[in-house]
Scaffold this motif. Structure first.
Motif, PDB file in Angstrom:
ATOM      1  N   ARG A   3       2.351   5.400  -7.496  1.00  0.00           N
ATOM      2  CA  ARG A   3       1.450   5.500  -8.226  1.00  0.00           C
ATOM      3  C   ARG A   3       0.709   6.753  -8.215  1.00  0.00           C
ATOM      4  NH1 ARG A   3      -3.646   1.666  -8.098  1.00  0.00           N
ATOM      5  NH2 ARG A   3      -3.913   3.447  -6.387  1.00  0.00           N
ATOM      6  N   ASP A   4       0.227   6.988  -6.997  1.00  0.00           N
ATOM      7  CA  ASP A   4      -0.635   8.136  -6.492  1.00  0.00           C
ATOM      8  C   ASP A   4       0.100   9.394  -6.242  1.00  0.00           C
ATOM      9  OD1 ASP A   4      -2.633   6.257  -6.972  1.00  0.00           O
ATOM     10  OD2 ASP A   4      -3.023   5.914  -4.672  1.00  0.00           O
ATOM     11  N   GLY A   5       1.243   9.251  -5.968  1.00  0.00           N
ATOM     12  CA  GLY A   5       2.218  10.570  -5.738  1.00  0.00           C
ATOM     13  C   GLY A   5       2.012  11.243  -4.333  1.00  0.00           C
ATOM     14  N   LEU A   6       1.227  10.381  -3.473  1.00  0.00           N
ATOM     15  CA  LEU A   6       1.396  11.031  -2.035  1.00  0.00           C
ATOM     16  C   LEU A   6       2.322  11.219  -1.461  1.00  0.00           C
ATOM     17  CD1 LEU A   6      -1.816   9.032  -0.915  1.00  0.00           C
ATOM     18  CD2 LEU A   6      -1.775  11.338  -2.048  1.00  0.00           C
ATOM     19  N   SER A   7       2.527  12.108  -0.438  1.00  0.00           N
ATOM     20  CA  SER A   7       3.750  12.717   0.324  1.00  0.00           C
ATOM     21  C   SER A   7       4.035  11.472   1.375  1.00  0.00           C
ATOM     22  CB  SER A   7       3.738  13.772   0.837  1.00  0.00           C
ATOM     23  OG  SER A   7       2.708  13.927   2.135  1.00  0.00           O
ATOM     24  N   TYR A   8       5.084  11.430   2.262  1.00  0.00           N
ATOM     25  CA  TYR A   8       5.039  10.589   3.307  1.00  0.00           C
ATOM     26  C   TYR A   8       3.973  10.496   4.403  1.00  0.00           C
ATOM     27  CZ  TYR A   8       9.872   9.490   1.619  1.00  0.00           C
ATOM     28  OH  TYR A   8      11.017   9.171   0.859  1.00  0.00           O
ATOM     29  N   LYS A  29       8.790   5.513   5.385  1.00  0.00           N
ATOM     30  CA  LYS A  29       9.828   5.438   4.950  1.00  0.00           C
ATOM     31  C   LYS A  29      10.445   4.179   4.696  1.00  0.00           C
ATOM     32  CE  LYS A  29      10.991  10.212   6.399  1.00  0.00           C
ATOM     33  NZ  LYS A  29      11.745  11.049   6.990  1.00  0.00           N
ATOM     34  N   LYS A  30      10.365   3.367   5.906  1.00  0.00           N
ATOM     35  CA  LYS A  30      10.872   1.828   6.063  1.00  0.00           C
ATOM     36  C   LYS A  30      10.226   0.996   5.233  1.00  0.00           C
ATOM     37  CE  LYS A  30      12.472   2.348  10.883  1.00  0.00           C
ATOM     38  NZ  LYS A  30      12.255   2.133  12.197  1.00  0.00           N
ATOM     39  N   TYR A  31       8.965   0.993   5.014  1.00  0.00           N
ATOM     40  CA  TYR A  31       8.040   0.325   4.010  1.00  0.00           C
ATOM     41  C   TYR A  31       8.524   0.542   2.828  1.00  0.00           C
ATOM     42  CZ  TYR A  31       4.715  -1.927   7.734  1.00  0.00           C
ATOM     43  OH  TYR A  31       4.311  -2.333   8.692  1.00  0.00           O
ATOM     44  N   ILE A  68       0.504   9.522   3.304  1.00  0.00           N
ATOM     45  CA  ILE A  68       0.409   8.024   3.280  1.00  0.00           C
ATOM     46  C   ILE A  68       0.158   7.582   4.517  1.00  0.00           C
ATOM     47  CG2 ILE A  68       1.724   6.222   2.890  1.00  0.00           C
ATOM     48  CD1 ILE A  68       3.156   7.292   0.475  1.00  0.00           C
ATOM     49  N   GLY A  69       1.137   8.349   5.622  1.00  0.00           N
ATOM     50  CA  GLY A  69       0.993   7.795   6.958  1.00  0.00           C
ATOM     51  C   GLY A  69      -0.509   7.927   7.419  1.00  0.00           C
ATOM     52  N   ALA A  70      -1.031   9.204   7.368  1.00  0.00           N
ATOM     53  CA  ALA A  70      -2.328   9.646   7.682  1.00  0.00           C
ATOM     54  C   ALA A  70      -3.515   8.781   7.014  1.00  0.00           C
ATOM     55  CB  ALA A  70      -2.514  11.006   7.368  1.00  0.00           C
ATOM     56  N   GLN A  71      -3.214   8.478   5.960  1.00  0.00           N
ATOM     57  CA  GLN A  71      -4.117   7.560   5.229  1.00  0.00           C
ATOM     58  C   GLN A  71      -4.115   6.015   5.816  1.00  0.00           C
ATOM     59  OE1 GLN A  71      -4.393   8.020   1.118  1.00  0.00           O
ATOM     60  NE2 GLN A  71      -5.901   6.138   0.815  1.00  0.00           N
ATOM     61  N   ILE A  72      -2.970   5.526   6.199  1.00  0.00           N
ATOM     62  CA  ILE A  72      -2.961   4.220   6.575  1.00  0.00           C
ATOM     63  C   ILE A  72      -2.800   4.028   7.868  1.00  0.00           C
ATOM     64  CG2 ILE A  72      -1.380   2.083   6.507  1.00  0.00           C
ATOM     65  CD1 ILE A  72      -0.412   2.922   3.911  1.00  0.00           C
ATOM     66  N   ALA A  75       0.800  -1.337  -0.002  1.00  0.00           N
ATOM     67  CA  ALA A  75      -0.005  -0.024   0.017  1.00  0.00           C
ATOM     68  C   ALA A  75       0.847   1.319   0.129  1.00  0.00           C
ATOM     69  CB  ALA A  75      -0.878   0.035   1.298  1.00  0.00           C
ATOM     70  N   VAL A  76       1.934   1.404   0.611  1.00  0.00           N
ATOM     71  CA  VAL A  76       2.791   2.426   0.623  1.00  0.00           C
ATOM     72  C   VAL A  76       3.377   2.602  -0.569  1.00  0.00           C
ATOM     73  CG1 VAL A  76       5.100   3.097   1.880  1.00  0.00           C
ATOM     74  CG2 VAL A  76       3.045   2.542   3.413  1.00  0.00           C
ATOM     75  N   PHE A  77       3.983   1.503  -1.062  1.00  0.00           N
ATOM     76  CA  PHE A  77       4.710   1.686  -2.381  1.00  0.00           C
ATOM     77  C   PHE A  77       3.588   1.929  -3.490  1.00  0.00           C
ATOM     78  CE2 PHE A  77       6.264  -0.210  -6.260  1.00  0.00           C
ATOM     79  CZ  PHE A  77       7.601   0.185  -6.409  1.00  0.00           C
TER      80      PHE A  77
END
Length: 176
Positions: A138-143, A158-160, A146-150, A131-133
């Motif tokens: 693909r979606d161009g989201l920032s870290y 960053k680790k994922y 992504i963190g907020a969404q997941i 999901a992070v990748f």
């Protein structure tokens, strides 16, 4: 009761405007659209929007306000036409590209095989890592997004992402 009276007054206001300047409004719009049928539709929408205004008592000049609503609708109409034209142009480009590629079936097969290989490699990742990748590449989201969404920290994002990139680099080297 006062709300009913206000609604009744509002209806009378719109009726009066329709009777008093209805044909002027349609002509005004028709000059810009060059279609009487579309002008009537836009005028109708302007009356509907005027009826939806909550505080009609704040309108100083109802006729000018109605014409302003009509101009705004015309502007929206033009924006929609431009968006439709851009969409049609993109669609035509896509079709032309597909038709050009249609003549080379070997390239289509290679693309499908590469896509299946990428999907298989991504399928090997853990669900969160995948999901992070995907959200990043693909979606161009920032870290942070992504963190907020997941629901994970930016450090975990960053680790994922590093894990996913390493995995893809190792398993997709033949596609480069």
């Amino acid at each position: 009761m006062s709300q009913l009276r206000n609604d009744s007054e509002a209806n009378r206001l719109v009726e009066g405007l329709a009777q008093g300047c209805g044909s002027d409004l349609v002509r005004f719009i028709a000059r810009r659209l060059r279609s009487v049928a579309d002008a009537r539709d836009v005028a109708h929408e302007a009356y509907v929007r005027l009826l939806r205004v909550k505080r009609k008592d704040l309108i100083r000049d109802p006729q000018a306000y109605l014409f302003r609503i009509a101009v705004n609708i015309l502007y929206e109409f033009e924006l929609q036409k431009k968006a439709d034209a851009i969409g049609l142009a993109r669609c035509a480009e896509c079709q032309a590209t597909e038709e050009a590629d249609f003549g080379r079936p070997e390239q289509n097969v290679e693309v499908l095989q590469a896509r299946k290989r990428i999907e298989a490699v991504l399928g090997e990742l853990s669900p969160k890592c995948r999901a992070v990748f995907i959200l990043y590449r693909r979606d161009g989201l920032s870290y942070k997004e992504i963190g907020a969404q997941i629901g994970i920290s930016t450090n975990m994002v960053k680790k994922y992402l590093a894990r996913g990139l390493r995995h893809c680099r190792e398993h997709l080297a033949e596609l480069r």
